[in-house]
Design a protein around this motif. Structure first.
Motif, PDB file in Angstrom:
ATOM      1  N   TYR A 199       0.855  -1.178   0.000  1.00  0.00           N
ATOM      2  CA  TYR A 199       0.000   0.000   0.000  1.00  0.00           C
ATOM      3  C   TYR A 199       0.903   1.243   0.000  1.00  0.00           C
TER       4      TYR A 199
ATOM      5  N   TYR B   5       1.917   3.736   1.726  1.00  0.00           N
ATOM      6  CA  TYR B   5       1.870   4.298   3.073  1.00  0.00           C
ATOM      7  C   TYR B   5       2.361   5.747   3.121  1.00  0.00           C
TER       8      TYR B   5
ATOM      9  N   TYR C  13      -3.149   7.333   1.520  1.00  0.00           N
ATOM     10  CA  TYR C  13      -3.174   6.297   2.533  1.00  0.00           C
ATOM     11  C   TYR C  13      -3.607   6.966   3.832  1.00  0.00           C
TER      12      TYR C  13
ATOM     13  N   ALA D  82     -10.342   1.343  -1.818  1.00  0.00           N
ATOM     14  CA  ALA D  82      -9.019   0.810  -2.135  1.00  0.00           C
ATOM     15  C   ALA D  82      -8.844   0.652  -3.634  1.00  0.00           C
TER      16      ALA D  82
ATOM     17  N   ASN E   2      -7.554   3.651  -5.034  1.00  0.00           N
ATOM     18  CA  ASN E   2      -6.279   4.074  -4.410  1.00  0.00           C
ATOM     19  C   ASN E   2      -6.458   4.966  -3.204  1.00  0.00           C
TER      20      ASN E   2
ATOM     21  N   HIS F 149      -7.032   4.522   0.673  1.00  0.00           N
ATOM     22  CA  HIS F 149      -6.918   3.407   1.608  1.00  0.00           C
ATOM     23  C   HIS F 149      -7.352   3.829   3.009  1.00  0.00           C
TER      24      HIS F 149
ATOM     25  N   SER G 131     -10.264   6.034   9.918  1.00  0.00           N
ATOM     26  CA  SER G 131      -9.199   6.755   9.225  1.00  0.00           C
ATOM     27  C   SER G 131      -8.303   7.449  10.244  1.00  0.00           C
TER      28      SER G 131
END
Length: 463
Positions: free
Chosen positions: A57, A59, A64, A398, A401, A403, A435
């Motif tokens: 992912y 990050y 993200y 997701a 994109n 996340h 989140s």
């Protein structure tokens, strides 16, 4: 990470610093250099490594916004890599002379953030928050042998597991509908007379709840127990009291009165994994660590960090990276580092506000986030439907994109409305979206995040 790696200034800055470091050892005999053939092999392996690492992912990116994953600052990455030229071991000054000094300075800087000044505390870095908490509870068990450890049921699960490893009795205290330790339930346990330590969590992993530390300290005055604060995630919020609601502000203001503190620089502190930190208000607890090691400590009469740590080998590079980051971005109120924390906090409050105005979603009933974690459920006729829809929205985000994360929480933490309690849902838990807006950039990216989130939600909930 820059969008274009070719524009990343870190490699060039690191190369210049590495040359400066190498020059300091120029009086040593030359060692064999890497041959062209070896360089080609290394390049091929690194190319393969880069390809493999792409299966991750993102990050580092503001899109993200799921778990507690914050990219290390460029200076931390560079300083860590620079230290790896030497690969110091901070178990003893014999293995990490400069990096041991840098760790002592860096830890003192963190302690000062909590109101403690050297030499009136004891502390060091660890390889993780888990090990930091293990040391704190180990000292608690040594100081109060045979007495119980209490923590909120919303405390990190490792406290129960650590207590089992240490063979200490552990008890979980119920939480209120804001995820904070219930004080009446705590006092009921304290009245049994066998409690040695209470763990107060300042920033729970699930929702960022802050236990009522001033009230817990008042109970300590009456019942006599140690107070350990697990601030692995939330500790740095001590720097932005004006950005917090009153209960959280009071809790962080009282942290200097506790017996031990854990904070993770590899969370909000912009450090690579793993970099935890444990602090003790009484430097006298060092007596529990005493040991003889005739093969380790022989080049210095000064304190070796291995003499106050349960871990032996520890990465000196972690200390170097933290020291460099704090030199650039000191942990002080009003500074650039603190402003980054405040930006994430504002982003969380704004996201929570937008969710409360949206008929498809329902944030926690008891109020706004205490730190920078936002949690919300999907409106539906049943708990199962709500949980299933949360999973589908998560998957669709997701795919775009964006996340997020998922968390299971008691349904009574939300306004239930016409949704009945479901006895088949397993302790009435509901799967929610979550989140963590811990990147400073999340504030300026929030409109784009919201746009993608709403598009994903429309795709699922508008069916």
């Amino acid at each position: 990470m820059p969008q274009d790696p070719a524009k990343d200034p870190v490699p060039g800055l690191l190369a210049a610093a590495a040359a400066r470091l190498a020059n300091q050892f120029s009086d040593l005999p030359a060692t064999p250099e890497i041959t062209p053939a070896e360089a080609g092999s290394i390049a091929a392996v690194l190319e393969e490594t880069a390809v493999r690492l792409g299966d991750n992912y993102p990050y580092f990116h503001p899109f993200y916004a799921g778990q507690m994953l914050k990219p290390p600052h460029p200076v931390a990455r560079a300083a860590y890599a620079l230290a790896m030229v030497i690969n110091p071991n901070n178990h003893a000054r014999d293995g990490g002379r400069a990096s041991s000094e840098m760790e002592i300075e860096a830890v003192a800087h963190i302690a000062r953030m909590f109101g403690w000044e050297a030499p009136d505390f004891l502390g060091h870095l660890t390889s993780s928050g888990t090990i930091a908490n293990l040391e704190a509870l180990w000292v608690a068990g040594q100081a109060n042998p045979g007495r119980r450890i209490l923590a909120s049921e919303q405390a990190h699960y490792t406290h129960s597991r650590i207590s089992a490893v240490l063979k200490l009795d552990f008890g979980a205290v119920p939480a209120d509908n804001r995820g904070r330790m219930d004080l009446d339930a705590l006092e009921s346990e304290l009245k049994k007379g066998d409690v040695g330590t209470v763990v107060a969590t300042l920033g729970t992993t699930a929702i960022g709840a802050v236990d009522p530390l001033p009230e817990i300290l008042a109970l300590r005055d009456r019942y006599g127990f140690r107070v350990h604060v697990d601030a692995a995630y939330g500790g740095y919020f001590r720097l932005i009291p004006d950005s917090l609601d009153e209960p959280a502000r009071r809790a962080f203001a009282a942290i200097d009165q506790v017996d031990s503190i854990v904070v993770d620089p590899h969370k909000h502190g912009l450090q690579p994994y793993g970099c935890g930190c444990v602090l003790f208000r009484d430097p006298g607890v060092g007596r529990f660590y005493k040991h003889d090691s005739p093969y380790t400590y022989f080049t210095s009469k000064d304190l070796h960090l291995g003499e106050i740590s349960l871990e032996c080998s520890r990465a000196g590079a972690a200390a170097v990276a933290l020291w460099a980051t704090q030199r650039l971005l000191p942990n002080v109120a009003g500074g650039e580092f603190a402003q980054g924390l405040a930006a994430g906090r504002r982003a969380a409050l704004e996201l929570d506000s937008r969710l409360r105005a949206d008929p498809w979603f329902q944030p926690l009933a008891a109020g706004s986030p205490e730190l920078d974690i936002v949690v919300w459920k999907v409106q539906a006729d049943t708990l199962q439907q709500s949980s299933d829809l949360a999973q589908r929205v998560f998957d669709e985000c997701a795919r775009r994109n964006l996340h997020l994360a998922l968390v299971q929480l008691p349904q009574q933490w939300f306004r239930t409305g016409d949704v009945p309690f479901d006895s088949n849902s397993g302790k009435n838990l509901i799967t929610c979206l979550r989140s963590v807006l811990m990147k400073p950039a999340h504030e300026s990216w929030l409109d784009l995040i919201w746009q993608e989130f709403k598009a994903a939600s429309q795709q699922i909930l508008g069916e």
